[in-house]
Design an enzyme around this catalytic site. Structure first.
Site, PDB file in Angstrom:
ATOM      1  N   CYS A  35     -34.687 -38.930  27.843  1.00  0.00           N
ATOM      2  CA  CYS A  35     -34.186 -37.553  27.696  1.00  0.00           C
ATOM      3  C   CYS A  35     -33.331 -37.410  26.428  1.00  0.00           C
ATOM      4  CB  CYS A  35     -33.386 -37.193  28.945  1.00  0.00           C
ATOM      5  SG  CYS A  35     -32.522 -35.609  28.850  1.00  0.00           S
ATOM      6  N   CYS A  38     -30.004 -35.594  26.924  1.00  0.00           N
ATOM      7  CA  CYS A  38     -29.057 -36.467  27.641  1.00  0.00           C
ATOM      8  C   CYS A  38     -28.323 -37.364  26.653  1.00  0.00           C
ATOM      9  CB  CYS A  38     -29.790 -37.335  28.668  1.00  0.00           C
ATOM     10  SG  CYS A  38     -30.632 -36.400  29.961  1.00  0.00           S
TER      11      CYS A  38
END
Length: 131
Positions: A35, A38
């Protein structure tokens, strides 16, 4: 998993103790290695964990490894930030944010600052004074 100073990794085995039983509110970042947002959010969460240590705990949970918890709380996207207070989810935020905006969104769920300097965050434990 993305390693960030001040942010604890939680698993199915540690989730109850680290999140549900915490005296402080806990922000759980539901994350994954793949991600990108993230990874962008990781240093922001590290700064908040350090600066707001007496008001909120920050942990991260890998959605690929801990699918049962992700399913239990209806996490469908990463990053999802979910704040737990007294064992219950009280706020959910999806997507990365700059630090200032994230702090504004979290202000209503942060524990009050410790006015005693003794590590107490539960103001209800103090006797009520009538004037």
């Amino acid at each position: 998993m993305i390693r960030t100073e001040g942010v604890t990794d939680v698993t199915e085995e540690t989730f109850a103790a680290e999140v549900l039983e915490s005296a402080l509110p806990v922000l759980v970042q539901f994350t994954a290695d793949w991600c990108g947002p993230c990874r962008q959010l990781a240093p922001v969460l590290g700064e908040i964990a350090r600066e707001e240590a007496g008001r909120i705990r920050i942990v991260q949970l890998d959605v690929d490894r801990e699918t049962a918890i992700s399913v239990r709380y209806g996490v469908l996207a990463t990053p999802t930030l979910m704040v737990f207070r007294a064992g219950e989810p009280v706020k959910s935020i999806v997507g990365a944010r700059p630090k200032r905006r994230l702090l504004q969104e979290l202000e209503d769920v942060l524990a009050p600052a410790d006015p005693t300097g003794l590590g107490r965050t539960d103001l209800d434990a103090f006797p009520k004074v009538r004037i």
